[in-house]
Design a protein around this motif. Structure first.
Motif, PDB file in Angstrom:
ATOM      1  N   MET A 157       0.614  -1.247   0.076  1.00 60.55           N
ATOM      2  CA  MET A 157       0.221   0.116  -0.029  1.00 60.55           C
ATOM      3  C   MET A 157       0.867   1.272  -0.085  1.00 60.55           C
ATOM      4  SD  MET A 157      -3.334  -0.491  -0.153  1.00 60.55           S
ATOM      5  CE  MET A 157      -3.614   1.364   0.272  1.00 60.55           C
ATOM      6  N   ASP A 158       2.012   1.275   0.801  1.00 64.74           N
ATOM      7  CA  ASP A 158       2.943   2.360   0.830  1.00 64.74           C
ATOM      8  C   ASP A 158       3.400   2.617  -0.719  1.00 64.74           C
ATOM      9  OD1 ASP A 158       2.539   2.674   3.516  1.00 64.74           O
ATOM     10  OD2 ASP A 158       4.420   1.459   4.056  1.00 64.74           O
ATOM     11  N   VAL A 159       3.686   1.351  -1.282  1.00 68.41           N
ATOM     12  CA  VAL A 159       4.582   1.505  -2.463  1.00 68.41           C
ATOM     13  C   VAL A 159       3.402   2.333  -3.610  1.00 68.41           C
ATOM     14  CG1 VAL A 159       5.309   0.480  -4.387  1.00 68.41           C
ATOM     15  CG2 VAL A 159       6.046  -0.180  -2.348  1.00 68.41           C
ATOM     16  N   LEU A 160       2.039   1.637  -3.431  1.00 72.36           N
ATOM     17  CA  LEU A 160       1.140   2.011  -4.366  1.00 72.36           C
ATOM     18  C   LEU A 160       0.643   3.568  -4.138  1.00 72.36           C
ATOM     19  CD1 LEU A 160      -1.122   1.178  -6.669  1.00 72.36           C
ATOM     20  CD2 LEU A 160      -2.578   0.625  -4.627  1.00 72.36           C
ATOM     21  N   ARG A 161       0.616   3.908  -3.060  1.00 75.62           N
ATOM     22  CA  ARG A 161       0.256   5.439  -2.939  1.00 75.62           C
ATOM     23  C   ARG A 161       1.148   6.383  -3.594  1.00 75.62           C
ATOM     24  NH1 ARG A 161      -0.263   3.339   2.748  1.00 75.62           N
ATOM     25  NH2 ARG A 161      -2.462   3.284   3.174  1.00 75.62           N
ATOM     26  N   LEU A 162       2.553   6.078  -3.528  1.00 75.95           N
ATOM     27  CA  LEU A 162       3.655   6.709  -4.090  1.00 75.95           C
ATOM     28  C   LEU A 162       3.671   6.646  -5.757  1.00 75.95           C
ATOM     29  CD1 LEU A 162       6.502   6.138  -1.535  1.00 75.95           C
ATOM     30  CD2 LEU A 162       5.230   8.127  -1.727  1.00 75.95           C
ATOM     31  N   ILE A 163       3.219   5.312  -6.199  1.00 67.24           N
ATOM     32  CA  ILE A 163       3.093   5.154  -7.382  1.00 67.24           C
ATOM     33  C   ILE A 163       2.002   6.198  -8.135  1.00 67.24           C
ATOM     34  CG2 ILE A 163       2.067   3.610  -9.348  1.00 67.24           C
ATOM     35  CD1 ILE A 163       3.558   1.317  -7.918  1.00 67.24           C
ATOM     36  N   ALA A 164       0.865   6.127  -7.236  1.00 64.74           N
ATOM     37  CA  ALA A 164       0.029   7.107  -7.578  1.00 64.74           C
ATOM     38  C   ALA A 164       0.225   8.581  -7.647  1.00 64.74           C
ATOM     39  CB  ALA A 164      -1.496   6.979  -6.683  1.00 64.74           C
ATOM     40  N   GLY A 195      -4.632  -6.695 -11.194  1.00 63.40           N
ATOM     41  CA  GLY A 195      -4.910  -7.043 -12.568  1.00 63.40           C
ATOM     42  C   GLY A 195      -4.448  -6.122 -13.687  1.00 63.40           C
ATOM     43  N   VAL A 196      -3.311  -5.511 -13.411  1.00 59.41           N
ATOM     44  CA  VAL A 196      -2.750  -4.454 -14.295  1.00 59.41           C
ATOM     45  C   VAL A 196      -1.669  -4.764 -14.816  1.00 59.41           C
ATOM     46  CG1 VAL A 196      -4.236  -2.716 -13.305  1.00 59.41           C
ATOM     47  CG2 VAL A 196      -2.048  -3.027 -12.775  1.00 59.41           C
ATOM     48  N   SER A 197      -0.986  -3.758 -15.834  1.00 54.05           N
ATOM     49  CA  SER A 197       0.189  -4.242 -16.448  1.00 54.05           C
ATOM     50  C   SER A 197       1.230  -2.998 -16.491  1.00 54.05           C
ATOM     51  CB  SER A 197       0.000  -4.810 -17.671  1.00 54.05           C
ATOM     52  OG  SER A 197      -0.708  -3.887 -18.864  1.00 54.05           O
ATOM     53  N   GLN A 201      -2.032   2.557 -15.029  1.00 55.08           N
ATOM     54  CA  GLN A 201      -3.259   1.534 -14.752  1.00 55.08           C
ATOM     55  C   GLN A 201      -3.441   1.276 -13.339  1.00 55.08           C
ATOM     56  OE1 GLN A 201      -3.246  -2.165 -17.084  1.00 55.08           O
ATOM     57  NE2 GLN A 201      -2.482  -0.950 -18.886  1.00 55.08           N
ATOM     58  N   ALA A 202      -2.122   1.174 -12.898  1.00 59.47           N
ATOM     59  CA  ALA A 202      -2.261   0.848 -11.133  1.00 59.47           C
ATOM     60  C   ALA A 202      -2.723   2.244 -10.456  1.00 59.47           C
ATOM     61  CB  ALA A 202      -0.559   0.414 -10.577  1.00 59.47           C
ATOM     62  N   ALA A 203      -2.115   3.271 -10.836  1.00 58.57           N
ATOM     63  CA  ALA A 203      -2.556   4.711 -10.212  1.00 58.57           C
ATOM     64  C   ALA A 203      -4.081   4.863 -10.448  1.00 58.57           C
ATOM     65  CB  ALA A 203      -1.914   5.697 -10.723  1.00 58.57           C
ATOM     66  N   VAL A 204      -4.691   4.460 -11.561  1.00 62.74           N
ATOM     67  CA  VAL A 204      -6.079   4.782 -11.934  1.00 62.74           C
ATOM     68  C   VAL A 204      -6.802   3.849 -11.282  1.00 62.74           C
ATOM     69  CG1 VAL A 204      -7.856   4.297 -13.572  1.00 62.74           C
ATOM     70  CG2 VAL A 204      -5.929   5.353 -14.298  1.00 62.74           C
ATOM     71  N   ALA A 205      -6.434   2.575 -10.967  1.00 59.19           N
ATOM     72  CA  ALA A 205      -7.087   1.289 -10.152  1.00 59.19           C
ATOM     73  C   ALA A 205      -6.824   1.605  -8.638  1.00 59.19           C
ATOM     74  CB  ALA A 205      -6.479   0.157 -10.279  1.00 59.19           C
ATOM     75  N   ALA A 206      -6.049   2.413  -8.284  1.00 62.83           N
ATOM     76  CA  ALA A 206      -5.907   2.906  -6.812  1.00 62.83           C
ATOM     77  C   ALA A 206      -6.803   3.941  -6.477  1.00 62.83           C
ATOM     78  CB  ALA A 206      -4.802   3.371  -6.577  1.00 62.83           C
ATOM     79  N   ILE A 207      -7.137   4.683  -7.475  1.00 60.22           N
ATOM     80  CA  ILE A 207      -8.216   5.752  -7.157  1.00 60.22           C
ATOM     81  C   ILE A 207      -9.746   5.081  -7.370  1.00 60.22           C
ATOM     82  CG2 ILE A 207      -9.076   7.968  -8.072  1.00 60.22           C
ATOM     83  CD1 ILE A 207      -6.609   8.558  -9.267  1.00 60.22           C
TER      84      ILE A 207
END
Length: 217
Positions: A157-164, A195-197, A201-207
């Motif tokens: 989750m920490d990594v995903l927030r920074l990706i976003a 389920g992204v590549s 896409q990961a940033a959009v999915a996070a939102i």
């Protein structure tokens, strides 16, 4: 040196881009193609770091080109550079794996900055279409048990927030006191669970799924 290949069906566009990008000592334009098939044939023996691709092209359009590039050369970054800001084009391109989406009226210095940032692992969405991406993402209901569904760990989750936020793997490694290789592993696992590549896409999915608070972006 960032090695760039251009793909646009208009010769005047590829020639103009070549002149613009060649003014920067950190960018090398390897060549250009005028449709997706020509591009895929041209880079077989010498892959670039990044491809600038238009969407509406003959033979093989930019969406299909992006999808095939990501399948065959997953390490190549793909920046869409187009005049089309319709929702269908935007989301098809992001779903195909584009690392960023830019419009052709972007100032040259911003294009160069986007290329350099994308090469480092950041994601770029043209400011003129960012609202569409956010609105599309937030218009879809969140799953009731989103965290259980995705099984993301606290560190993921920490990594995903920074990706976003648009941080590269190197930036994330510095902020979280991790090695860049460890961040890459986390990123790969996040993609699998969502389920992204691609990072965009990961940033959009996070939102979309409420994993990242919009007020923090």
């Amino acid at each position: 040196m960032i090695r760039v290949f251009l793909c646009d069906d208009q010769i005047i566009v590829t020639e103009g881009l070549t002149k613009i990008l060649s003014t920067d000592p950190e960018i090398e334009v390897l060549g250009s193609a005028h449709n997706g098939v020509e591009l895929l044939e041209s880079i077989q023996d010498d892959q670039p770091d990044l491809v600038l691709v238009d969407l509406k092209m003959p033979v093989l359009n930019g969406i299909l080109t992006t999808r095939k590039l990501k399948q065959e050369y997953p390490k190549i970054k793909i920046l869409v550079l187009t005049t089309y800001d319709d929702d269908e084009w935007i989301f098809d391109a992001l779903h195909a794996g584009a690392d960023g989406y830019l419009l052709k009226d972007l100032p040259p210095d911003e294009l160069i900055s986007a290329i350099k940032g994308t090469a480092k692992g950041k994601s770029y969405i043209d400011p003129q279409i960012t609202g569409k991406v956010i609105n599309k993402a937030t218009s879809i209901p969140e799953p009731k048990e989103k965290n259980e569904n995705f099984n993301l760990s606290e560190r993921e989750m920490d990594v995903l927030r920074l990706i976003a936020h648009g941080y590269s793997n190197a930036d994330i490694a510095d902020r979280l006191f991790l090695s860049e290789g460890t961040v890459r592993n986390y990123t790969r696992d996040i993609y699998t669970k969502l389920g992204v590549s691609a990072r965009t896409q990961a940033a959009v999915a996070a939102i979309k799924f409420g994993l990242v608070d919009l007020s923090d972006l």
